[in-house]
Write a protein that holds these residues in place. Sequence first.
Motif, mmCIF file in Angstrom:
data_model
loop_
_atom_site.group_PDB
_atom_site.id
_atom_site.type_symbol
_atom_site.label_atom_id
_atom_site.label_comp_id
_atom_site.label_asym_id
_atom_site.label_seq_id
_atom_site.Cartn_x
_atom_site.Cartn_y
_atom_site.Cartn_z
ATOM 1 N N TYR A 75 31.657 55.680 -27.490
ATOM 2 C CA TYR A 75 32.246 55.242 -28.760
ATOM 3 C C TYR A 75 33.667 54.708 -28.611
ATOM 4 O O TYR A 75 34.274 54.302 -29.603
ATOM 5 C CB TYR A 75 32.217 56.394 -29.771
ATOM 6 N N ALA A 76 34.188 54.684 -27.392
ATOM 7 C CA ALA A 76 35.565 54.213 -27.156
ATOM 8 C C ALA A 76 35.737 52.800 -27.704
ATOM 9 O O ALA A 76 34.887 51.931 -27.511
ATOM 10 C CB ALA A 76 35.888 54.252 -25.665
ATOM 11 N N GLY A 77 36.822 52.596 -28.413
ATOM 12 C CA GLY A 77 37.124 51.287 -28.963
ATOM 13 C C GLY A 77 36.416 50.967 -30.266
ATOM 14 O O GLY A 77 36.668 49.930 -30.873
ATOM 15 N N SER A 78 35.548 51.853 -30.722
ATOM 16 C CA SER A 78 34.794 51.593 -31.953
ATOM 17 C C SER A 78 35.510 52.110 -33.190
ATOM 18 O O SER A 78 35.129 51.778 -34.313
ATOM 19 C CB SER A 78 33.414 52.258 -31.868
ATOM 20 N N GLY A 79 36.518 52.959 -32.972
ATOM 21 C CA GLY A 79 37.180 53.600 -34.104
ATOM 22 C C GLY A 79 36.477 54.846 -34.584
ATOM 23 O O GLY A 79 36.900 55.469 -35.554
ATOM 24 N N ILE A 80 35.404 55.218 -33.916
ATOM 25 C CA ILE A 80 34.644 56.411 -34.285
ATOM 26 C C ILE A 80 35.102 57.573 -33.415
ATOM 27 O O ILE A 80 35.168 57.447 -32.193
ATOM 28 C CB ILE A 80 33.124 56.178 -34.115
ATOM 29 N N THR A 81 35.426 58.686 -34.044
ATOM 30 C CA THR A 81 35.814 59.899 -33.335
ATOM 31 C C THR A 81 34.554 60.686 -33.005
ATOM 32 O O THR A 81 33.708 60.914 -33.878
ATOM 33 C CB THR A 81 36.769 60.755 -34.202
ATOM 34 N N TYR A 82 34.439 61.121 -31.766
ATOM 35 C CA TYR A 82 33.215 61.752 -31.265
ATOM 36 C C TYR A 82 33.461 63.202 -30.846
ATOM 37 O O TYR A 82 34.513 63.514 -30.271
ATOM 38 C CB TYR A 82 32.704 60.970 -30.056
ATOM 39 N N ARG A 83 32.474 64.025 -31.112
ATOM 40 C CA ARG A 83 32.447 65.396 -30.562
ATOM 41 C C ARG A 83 31.006 65.675 -30.157
ATOM 42 O O ARG A 83 30.075 65.395 -30.911
ATOM 43 C CB ARG A 83 32.895 66.397 -31.619
ATOM 44 N N GLY A 84 30.830 66.207 -28.969
ATOM 45 C CA GLY A 84 29.496 66.522 -28.481
ATOM 46 C C GLY A 84 29.312 68.007 -28.260
ATOM 47 O O GLY A 84 30.229 68.690 -27.813
#
Length: 155
Positions: free
Chosen positions: A48-57
């Motif tokens: 998701y890098a560069g998409s503006g979406i914050t990710y948690r796995g």
Amino acid sequence: MVCLFCSPIQCRFVAMNLMRLKHRGITHILNAAEGNSYMHVNTNAEFYAGSGITYRGIPASDTDHFDISVYFEEGADFIEKALAYKNGKGKVYVHCREGYSRSPTLVIAYLMLRQNMDVHSALATVRHRREIGPNDGFLRQLCRLNQRLASERKK
């Protein structure tokens, strides 16, 4: 808004479709099935890098003996922060491989921990939105959370 827009079969595909996520206004992703086996969804923060979406796995397995309860607080914190993003404009997509067991379990835990729902109300709220089926082990863990929260609220 906690997003439950995909059908159970589409969950992993929606999570990997950046254009669809952006179109839906998703600002945060909680992947309840992080990993690279057949039963997981192989995305991570780099995806998701560069998409503006914050990710948690969360590397949960959909088995009766997996202790997903160790992720209840972390998942609830992430969802709460995501929903508060930009003065309440955040949208979080909580998913797993099928959207049937792991991700609904984390959403139910969030409702219990942050919205003060009991397990029956939280289950009913999510079931009203979509078909779900947390496995028996996850249901037992949610019931234990319910007992703990009920005793804490009495104090």
